[in-house]
Each structure stands twice: as C-alpha cells, then as structure tokens.
Design a protein around this motif. Structure first.
Motif, PDB file in Angstrom:
ATOM      1  N   VAL A  14      13.985  16.401  16.060  1.00 50.92           N
ATOM      2  CA  VAL A  14      13.026  17.082  16.929  1.00 50.92           C
ATOM      3  C   VAL A  14      13.057  18.587  16.660  1.00 50.92           C
ATOM      4  O   VAL A  14      12.011  19.245  16.612  1.00 50.92           O
ATOM      5  CB  VAL A  14      13.345  16.792  18.414  1.00 50.92           C
ATOM      6  CG1 VAL A  14      12.520  17.695  19.327  1.00 50.92           C
ATOM      7  CG2 VAL A  14      13.074  15.331  18.727  1.00 50.92           C
ATOM      8  N   ALA A  15      14.255  19.145  16.481  1.00 49.47           N
ATOM      9  CA  ALA A  15      14.375  20.580  16.206  1.00 49.47           C
ATOM     10  C   ALA A  15      13.611  20.954  14.941  1.00 49.47           C
ATOM     11  O   ALA A  15      12.856  21.936  14.922  1.00 49.47           O
ATOM     12  CB  ALA A  15      15.844  20.969  16.082  1.00 49.47           C
ATOM     13  N   ARG A  20       9.046  23.470  12.248  1.00 48.60           N
ATOM     14  CA  ARG A  20       8.062  23.457  11.156  1.00 48.60           C
ATOM     15  C   ARG A  20       6.645  23.421  11.699  1.00 48.60           C
ATOM     16  O   ARG A  20       5.722  23.960  11.093  1.00 48.60           O
ATOM     17  CB  ARG A  20       8.333  22.276  10.234  1.00 48.60           C
ATOM     18  CG  ARG A  20       9.683  22.359   9.530  1.00 48.60           C
ATOM     19  CD  ARG A  20       9.888  21.205   8.552  1.00 48.60           C
ATOM     20  NE  ARG A  20      11.236  21.217   8.017  1.00 48.60           N
ATOM     21  CZ  ARG A  20      12.234  20.464   8.461  1.00 48.60           C
ATOM     22  NH1 ARG A  20      12.008  19.600   9.457  1.00 48.60           N
ATOM     23  NH2 ARG A  20      13.437  20.543   7.931  1.00 48.60           N
ATOM     24  N   GLY A  21       6.463  22.766  12.843  1.00 49.71           N
ATOM     25  CA  GLY A  21       5.131  22.707  13.431  1.00 49.71           C
ATOM     26  C   GLY A  21       4.681  24.036  14.008  1.00 49.71           C
ATOM     27  O   GLY A  21       3.489  24.363  13.964  1.00 49.71           O
ATOM     28  N   LEU A  22       5.628  24.822  14.552  1.00 49.69           N
ATOM     29  CA  LEU A  22       5.287  26.100  15.177  1.00 49.69           C
ATOM     30  C   LEU A  22       5.290  27.267  14.192  1.00 49.69           C
ATOM     31  O   LEU A  22       4.693  28.309  14.474  1.00 49.69           O
ATOM     32  CB  LEU A  22       6.259  26.401  16.318  1.00 49.69           C
ATOM     33  CG  LEU A  22       6.206  25.471  17.531  1.00 49.69           C
ATOM     34  CD1 LEU A  22       7.283  25.856  18.539  1.00 49.69           C
ATOM     35  CD2 LEU A  22       4.829  25.509  18.184  1.00 49.69           C
ATOM     36  N   ALA A  23       5.987  27.121  13.073  1.00 43.97           N
ATOM     37  CA  ALA A  23       6.080  28.217  12.106  1.00 43.97           C
ATOM     38  C   ALA A  23       4.700  28.546  11.544  1.00 43.97           C
ATOM     39  O   ALA A  23       3.935  27.662  11.167  1.00 43.97           O
ATOM     40  CB  ALA A  23       7.040  27.842  10.979  1.00 43.97           C
ATOM     41  N   ARG A  24       4.390  29.827  11.510  1.00 43.39           N
ATOM     42  CA  ARG A  24       3.083  30.252  11.011  1.00 43.39           C
ATOM     43  C   ARG A  24       3.089  30.325   9.487  1.00 43.39           C
ATOM     44  O   ARG A  24       4.107  30.659   8.879  1.00 43.39           O
ATOM     45  CB  ARG A  24       2.725  31.621  11.586  1.00 43.39           C
ATOM     46  CG  ARG A  24       2.556  31.640  13.094  1.00 43.39           C
ATOM     47  CD  ARG A  24       2.226  33.038  13.572  1.00 43.39           C
ATOM     48  NE  ARG A  24       3.259  33.991  13.190  1.00 43.39           N
ATOM     49  CZ  ARG A  24       3.198  35.294  13.437  1.00 43.39           C
ATOM     50  NH1 ARG A  24       2.137  35.798  14.032  1.00 43.39           N
ATOM     51  NH2 ARG A  24       4.177  36.100  13.077  1.00 43.39           N
ATOM     52  N   GLY A 119      16.726  19.931  21.374  1.00 43.16           N
ATOM     53  CA  GLY A 119      16.201  20.023  20.015  1.00 43.16           C
ATOM     54  C   GLY A 119      14.910  20.807  19.947  1.00 43.16           C
ATOM     55  O   GLY A 119      14.707  21.622  19.049  1.00 43.16           O
ATOM     56  N   ALA A 120      14.026  20.576  20.931  1.00 37.46           N
ATOM     57  CA  ALA A 120      12.765  21.317  20.960  1.00 37.46           C
ATOM     58  C   ALA A 120      13.006  22.800  21.191  1.00 37.46           C
ATOM     59  O   ALA A 120      12.325  23.656  20.601  1.00 37.46           O
ATOM     60  CB  ALA A 120      11.862  20.748  22.057  1.00 37.46           C
ATOM     61  N   GLU A 121      13.981  23.114  22.042  1.00 35.73           N
ATOM     62  CA  GLU A 121      14.297  24.523  22.290  1.00 35.73           C
ATOM     63  C   GLU A 121      14.850  25.182  21.037  1.00 35.73           C
ATOM     64  O   GLU A 121      14.488  26.311  20.701  1.00 35.73           O
ATOM     65  CB  GLU A 121      15.290  24.627  23.443  1.00 35.73           C
ATOM     66  CG  GLU A 121      14.698  24.219  24.788  1.00 35.73           C
ATOM     67  CD  GLU A 121      15.736  24.113  25.882  1.00 35.73           C
ATOM     68  OE1 GLU A 121      16.937  24.068  25.537  1.00 35.73           O
ATOM     69  OE2 GLU A 121      15.362  24.073  27.067  1.00 35.73           O
ATOM     70  N   VAL A 125      13.149  28.378  18.830  1.00 34.18           N
ATOM     71  CA  VAL A 125      13.844  29.604  18.439  1.00 34.18           C
ATOM     72  C   VAL A 125      13.778  29.798  16.930  1.00 34.18           C
ATOM     73  O   VAL A 125      13.523  30.900  16.431  1.00 34.18           O
ATOM     74  CB  VAL A 125      15.303  29.577  18.935  1.00 34.18           C
ATOM     75  CG1 VAL A 125      16.090  30.743  18.353  1.00 34.18           C
ATOM     76  CG2 VAL A 125      15.351  29.625  20.461  1.00 34.18           C
ATOM     77  N   LEU A 126      14.017  28.721  16.175  1.00 32.78           N
ATOM     78  CA  LEU A 126      13.950  28.822  14.718  1.00 32.78           C
ATOM     79  C   LEU A 126      12.551  29.217  14.254  1.00 32.78           C
ATOM     80  O   LEU A 126      12.392  30.018  13.320  1.00 32.78           O
ATOM     81  CB  LEU A 126      14.366  27.492  14.084  1.00 32.78           C
ATOM     82  CG  LEU A 126      15.861  27.175  14.094  1.00 32.78           C
ATOM     83  CD1 LEU A 126      16.107  25.773  13.557  1.00 32.78           C
ATOM     84  CD2 LEU A 126      16.645  28.195  13.282  1.00 32.78           C
TER      85      LEU A 126
END
Length: 381
Positions: A14-15, A20-24, A119-121, A125-126
């Motif tokens: 999940v992390a 990877r989904g949020l990274a621009r 994991g989502a948190e 952050v990553l």
C-alpha cells in the motif's frame, strides 16, 4: 524479522502504490535531453568524489559505490527499502508489545494502527519528498555498502526554475551528496552507530494506545498556545544567534510534542549526529564550490531565494508537522559548528571527530563548538 511480521505493522505494498500514485511526473524532457542529463550526473558524481576527498581529507577505501540516477518513482522504490530497514527496531518493539497484550486489546491496537492506514501514510510522506529531493546518499542500501541517488527530473526542474547553468548546478548538487558518501565510506562504524541510535529511540517508545493518544492531545493543545512554542518575547535575531536559544528551543514539529523526556534525550543524541553530517556536507560543498563551479555564487543566491519563497506555500503546515524546518536548521547549525572548529584546529584537527562515537559532538557542543574543542584532544593541523 520476517516480511510477514513487518507487513503487520506497515503494509509496504500500500505504501508503494500510494507513493507512486501521488508522485508528480517530472518536467517534459526529450529522450536526448534525458540521456544527456543522466550522463552528466554520472560524470559529475565521479568528479565530485575527487574534489571532496581533496578538500575534506577523508580517505574512502576503493570499493564499488553505486550511483543511481532515478526518477521520482525510482526514488520511492529505493526509499521503501530504506524505511523497511529503519523500521525493523520498531517492528520488533511492536512484536514484543503484542506478546503481552490480550487479544481484545490487540484488535483495538490493530484498528488504531492498521497496517494499511499506516502504509498509506508512509506512502503519502514518500510522495511528498519524491518531487523535492535532488540527491540523497543512502548508507543502508546497495548490498550494505551504500548508494548515491540522484533524482534527475527534480534536478532538471529546479535548474530550469532557477535559470542557472545546468552543468554547474549538477556538479553543485553532487558535491553535497558526495560529502555524505565520503563520511560513511571513511568512517565504517558510522552506519551502525546511526542504527543503534534509532534502536535506542525506539526502545523508549510507549506503545500503549491510550497513553500515546493522551500525549498527542496534550501536544496539540500546547502547540496551539503561543507561550508554549518558546521565545514568544525574544526577537527573532536572538533566537537565531544565541547558543542557549538553539539548545533550549521549544519542539519544532507536532511529532516532537508527543515525545517523553527519555525519547527527547535519545532524539537529541541522534539529532546531534545528523546535524554534524548535514553541516559538514554543507561546509565541504561551500568550500569546494568556488573552486570548481564557476557560477556557484549565482546558484547559491537563487537556491536560497527559492527556498525562502517556498516557505509560504500551502504545504507549509505539512512541512512543519514533518519537521522540515528543523532540517534547514540542521544545515545552518551544523555548518556553523564545522566552520568554527576547522577555524580553531584546522581540517586535520576537525577530522578527529570521526575517531569514535565518543568524539562526536553533543547538541550542546553543536551550539558551543569551543566546548567540543576543549573536550576532545586535538592537534592543530
């Protein structure tokens, strides 16, 4: 500690998916431009290694030390591995705690600290860092020998924003990270010392949920009171310059506020090491830069301007919670300490700092370099 136990605390799948989904995505670059940037960064890393060795006097044994030029998702993948390594002491602590907790309370703890939520948190952050980090030396990866990560899209984006000469900016970035690589390469005990410090911090954790929540609530209430933030009646210039202000400042992030006195002591020891490492790398970069980077003055000026501008962005609260402002202070306070000690005893004398864990500075000595000089036997060099 096997992966099943580790995944019970943090769901790493999940992390990774969240990060990877949020990274621009990075800036638009042609294939030829991307290939050129990768080749330039690899060449700059090689050049920076020799420059740093000559200036710092740190001799790094000949060994394979990988240089990875990555995008934001590649940086996420590498740092998931780092976080799994660093979380091992916490996983063991949780396992020991769970062995003595009745199953009903276990279910409550699982609901509070669910692996998927955690994991989502972690992934969030990553993702936040993945588009901001330019370079990173990872002492825990690369088959135990460390590895240098250079995030090409972020470097290209920032050099465009600043309007600086790309070859100069890329070498400038590499100088700081190569200084970190020299630290860990020349000081073989440093990696384990950091891991021991982290284990000591985790050892002081109180995992009982009600007490943890109580401290968090108290911390939030204190954070909301101006008088609890420290130096409410002290001019900003005094807070920045006086030694007592730097060592007795109030907590710098919400994470600081939930620590017990024992945790704060363990964190102070770990913070002193990290402040030294960041300050030394900055001192080396600033010392080498004018010798090998023709436009270093322009780069430093524009980079500082960008950093000040970004402090008022909407993500300011998140930066405060994560303690990123404290990271900036680490650069300044650590560099000030290194500069003072080198000015007093020379670089050879300063390098006695790497003799053993006992010769590393405390937070009080970071604020008062003369105290470290008095404590550690030195020869002027």
């Amino acid at each position: 500690m096997n992966s099943v136990e580790n995944d019970e605390l943090i769901d790493w799948q999940v992390a990774g998916a969240t990060a990877r989904g949020l990274a621009r995505p990075g800036p638009a670059v042609s294939r030829a431009g991307a290939d050129r940037a990768v080749a330039d960064l690899r060449a700059c890393a090689v050049a920076a290694e020799e420059h740093v060795r000559t200036f710092s006097g740190l001799e790094v044994p000949a060994a394979e030390r990988p240089v990875l030029v990555v995008d934001s998702r590649g940086w996420v993948t590498a740092n998931l591995d780092v976080m799994r390594t660093l979380s091992s002491p916490l996983v063991e602590k949780v396992r020991q705690y769970r062995e003595g907790v009745p199953s009903g309370d276990l279910r409550s703890l699982a609901n509070t600290l669910g692996a998927k939520v955690t994991g989502a948190e972690v992934g969030s952050v990553l993702a936040f860092f993945s588009t901001r980090v330019l370079g990173q030396y990872d002492p825990f990866g690369g088959a135990g020998g460390g590895r240098l990560l250079l995030v090409a899209p972020n470097i290209v984006r920032v050099e465009r924003e600043l309007g600086v000469h790309p070859p100069d900016f890329r070498l400038w970035v590499c100088l700081h990270e190569e200084a970190h690589r020299a630290q860990f390469g020349a000081v073989p005990w440093l990696r384990d010392h950091l891991l021991d410090g982290l284990a000591a911090l985790v050892a002081e954790l109180d995992l009982e949920p009600t007490q943890l929540i109580g401290r968090l609530r108290e911390g939030i209430r204190n954070y909301a009171r101006p008088e609890q933030r420290g130096h409410a009646d002290v001019p900003a210039e005094r807070v920045e310059t006086e030694a007592y202000a730097r060592t007795r400042m109030a907590p710098r992030s919400l994470l600081d506020l939930v620590r017990t006195p024992e945790q704060r002591a363990a964190m102070d020891r770990l913070t002193a090491v990290m402040t030294l490492l960041e300050g030394h790398a900055t001192y080396v970069m600033d010392g080498v830069g004018p010798l090998v980077v023709p436009s270093v003055a322009e780069i430093s000026r524009e980079f500082a301007r960008r950093r000040n501008t970004h402090r008022i962005r909407p993500d300011a609260l998140l930066r405060k919670v994560l303690g990123l402002d404290a990271k900036m202070r680490q650069y300044r306070d650590g560099e000030r300490f290194v500069r003072a000690v080198v000015g007093e005893v020379g670089m050879d004398g300063f390098n006695r700092i790497w003799t053993s864990p006992n010769t590393l500075p405390t937070m009080a000595e970071i604020a008062e370099p003369a105290a470290w000089v008095r404590r550690v036997p030195l020869r002027r060099g």
